[in-house]
Design a protein around this motif. Structure first.
Motif, PDB file in Angstrom:
ATOM      1  N   ALA A 104       0.758  -1.268  -0.080  1.00 55.09           N
ATOM      2  CA  ALA A 104       0.077   0.065  -0.111  1.00 55.09           C
ATOM      3  C   ALA A 104       0.870   1.336   0.032  1.00 55.09           C
ATOM      4  CB  ALA A 104      -0.804  -0.019   1.281  1.00 55.09           C
ATOM      5  N   THR A 105       0.420   2.355  -0.531  1.00 57.97           N
ATOM      6  CA  THR A 105       1.228   3.399  -0.895  1.00 57.97           C
ATOM      7  C   THR A 105       0.563   4.503  -0.298  1.00 57.97           C
ATOM      8  OG1 THR A 105       0.240   4.001  -3.303  1.00 57.97           O
ATOM      9  CG2 THR A 105       2.368   2.526  -3.088  1.00 57.97           C
ATOM     10  N   VAL A 106       1.386   5.678  -0.055  1.00 56.18           N
ATOM     11  CA  VAL A 106       0.682   6.877   0.441  1.00 56.18           C
ATOM     12  C   VAL A 106      -0.167   7.758  -0.568  1.00 56.18           C
ATOM     13  CG1 VAL A 106       1.507   9.372   1.040  1.00 56.18           C
ATOM     14  CG2 VAL A 106       2.903   7.678   1.852  1.00 56.18           C
ATOM     15  N   GLY A 107       0.361   7.519  -1.868  1.00 54.78           N
ATOM     16  CA  GLY A 107      -0.586   8.109  -2.795  1.00 54.78           C
ATOM     17  C   GLY A 107      -1.875   7.285  -2.975  1.00 54.78           C
ATOM     18  N   GLY A 108      -2.034   6.017  -3.068  1.00 56.63           N
ATOM     19  CA  GLY A 108      -3.084   5.345  -3.147  1.00 56.63           C
ATOM     20  C   GLY A 108      -3.883   5.670  -2.284  1.00 56.63           C
ATOM     21  N   ASN A 109      -3.461   5.674  -0.856  1.00 53.50           N
ATOM     22  CA  ASN A 109      -4.461   5.912   0.365  1.00 53.50           C
ATOM     23  C   ASN A 109      -5.129   7.140   0.205  1.00 53.50           C
ATOM     24  OD1 ASN A 109      -4.630   6.749   3.795  1.00 53.50           O
ATOM     25  ND2 ASN A 109      -5.133   4.634   2.848  1.00 53.50           N
ATOM     26  N   LEU A 110      -4.373   8.245  -0.410  1.00 51.39           N
ATOM     27  CA  LEU A 110      -4.925   9.517  -0.697  1.00 51.39           C
ATOM     28  C   LEU A 110      -5.814   9.680  -1.747  1.00 51.39           C
ATOM     29  CD1 LEU A 110      -2.642  10.688   1.413  1.00 51.39           C
ATOM     30  CD2 LEU A 110      -2.702  12.756  -0.108  1.00 51.39           C
ATOM     31  N   CYS A 111      -5.625   9.039  -2.559  1.00 55.99           N
ATOM     32  CA  CYS A 111      -6.554   8.692  -3.865  1.00 55.99           C
ATOM     33  C   CYS A 111      -7.671   7.969  -3.710  1.00 55.99           C
ATOM     34  CB  CYS A 111      -5.632   8.453  -5.166  1.00 55.99           C
ATOM     35  SG  CYS A 111      -4.564   9.685  -5.746  1.00 55.99           S
ATOM     36  N   ASN A 112      -7.605   6.951  -2.938  1.00 55.24           N
ATOM     37  CA  ASN A 112      -8.841   6.460  -2.808  1.00 55.24           C
ATOM     38  C   ASN A 112      -9.869   6.994  -2.125  1.00 55.24           C
ATOM     39  OD1 ASN A 112      -8.296   4.040  -3.724  1.00 55.24           O
ATOM     40  ND2 ASN A 112      -7.451   3.091  -1.740  1.00 55.24           N
TER      41      ASN A 112
END
Length: 273
Positions: A104-112
Motif C-alpha cells: 500500500a502506498t501513500v498516494g493510493g491511500n489519498l487517492c482512494n
C-alpha cells in the motif's frame, strides 16, 4: 483478485496518450481488491524510481506517491523532529497485515479518499500539499484538505497523477497529539483526531478525519478554551458531513469526535505548561 478486463500493463516511464479505461497502478492493494470492469489498461508506477521519502533543503519532507507504508514507517524512525511520533501512529492506524504495509502506498491511500485513510489524516494534519501532474505536463499544487472532497471523491482530473505530498518544516516542528477509536478492538478507524501546537506563534490546529467524509481542519491563533473548540467543531461540521456506515453511526462519531478533540486540547495545553 484477477482483473480480467485488463488487456495491457504499460510502463509509466514510457510516454503514451491517456485513453478511456486507463488507471494508474501503484501498490494495487485497492485496485485488485474488487472488480474493476471499466478498466482496460494499467499504467504501472512501480519502476519510476521516485525517492520514497526525502528531507529537502528547506527542512520540508517530500513523500512520493509510491512510498509504501512500510518504507514511511522505517524512514520516520530516523526523523528528528517534534512531529515524528505522528508518523508511526498513523501508519499503525492502518491495522493491516505486513503484506498490505509493504504494498500500500501513500498516494493510493489519498487517492482512494476513504474517510478512514490514515495517510489522509497524517498529511492533512501536517499541512500537506499535493503535487499533481496533468497529461499535458501541467503541474498544480493542492492542499490535502482540498484534495479529498468527499468519500471516494478527490480533486483529480482524468489522467492526472498525484506525484507527491510535501509536508512543510513548520508543521514538522509542531508538538502533536493523536486519538483514534473504533467500534472494535482491531477495527477500521471510526474517529481519528490529531492536534498540533506550533511553538513559533502558539497557534493550535485540530484535524478531524475518519468520522467525517472529508478532512476537517480547525485553526486557532492560540490554545482554545473547551467552549471555543466545541463551538468551532459544531460550526465546521454540518450534519451531512458526519460519515455513516457499518463502522459507526453519525451521532456516535460526532460524540466521540468532540470527546477526543477535548482530550487533545487538554494534552496540548498541559504540554505547553
Amino acid at each position: 483478485m484477477d482483473l480480467n478486463t485488463v488487456e495491457e500493463i504499460r510502463d509509466a516511464r514510457v510516454p503514451a496518450p491517456w485513453r478511456p479505461g486507463d488507471a494508474w497502478l501503484g501498490g494495487g492493494t485497492f485496485l485488485f481488491s474488487e472488480p474493476q470492469p471499466h478498466l482496460r489498461r494499467l499504467v504501472d508506477l512501480s519502476r519510476t524510481g521516485w525517492t520514497p521519502a526525502r528531507t529537502r533543503r528547506d527542512g520540508s519532507l517530500e513523500l512520493a506517491a509510491t512510498c509504501t507504508i512500510a518504507t514511511l514507517s522505517r524512514f520516520a524512525k530516523e526523523l528528528d523532529v517534534p512531529a515524528t511520533p505522528l508518523f508511526e501512529q498513523c501508519c499503525r492506524a492502518f491495522l493491516a497485515s505486513f503484506k498490505i504495509w509493504n504494498m500500500a502506498t501513500v498516494g493510493g491511500n489519498l487517492c482512494n479518499a476513504l474517510p478512514a485513510g490514515p495517510m489522509i489524516s497524517l498529511t492533512a494534519a501536517l499541512d500537506g500539499t499535493c503535487l499533481l501532474l496533468a497529461q499535458d505536463g501541467t503541474r498544480r499544487r493542492v492542499p490535502v484538505t482540498g484534495f479529498v472532497t468527499g468519500t471516494g471523491r478527490k480533486d483529480l482530473a482524468e489522467g492526472e497523477l498525484l506525484r507527491s505530498v510535501t509536508l512543510p518544516s513548520r508543521a514538522l516542528g509542531c508538538r502533536t497529539a493523536f486519538r483514534q477509536t473504533s467500534l472494535y478492538g482491531l477495527g477500521r478507524s471510526a474517529v481519528l483526531v490529531i492536534g498540533t501546537a506550533d511553538p513559533v506563534d502558539g497557534s493550535v490546529a485540530v484535524t478531524v478525519t475518519a468520522s467525517t467524509v472529508r478532512p476537517v481542519r480547525l485553526r486557532f491563533a492560540s490554545a482554545p478554551t473547551a467552549g471555543a473548540l466545541r463551538d468551532a467543531l459544531g460550526a465546521a461540521v454540518a450534519d451531512d458531513v458526519w460519515w455513516d456506515d457499518i463502522h459507526g453511526l453519525p451521532a456516535w462519531r460526532r460524540h466521540m469526535t468532540f470527546r477526543l478533540a477535548e482530550e487533545i486540547r487538554r494534552e496540548l495545553a498541559e504540554g505547553a505548561r
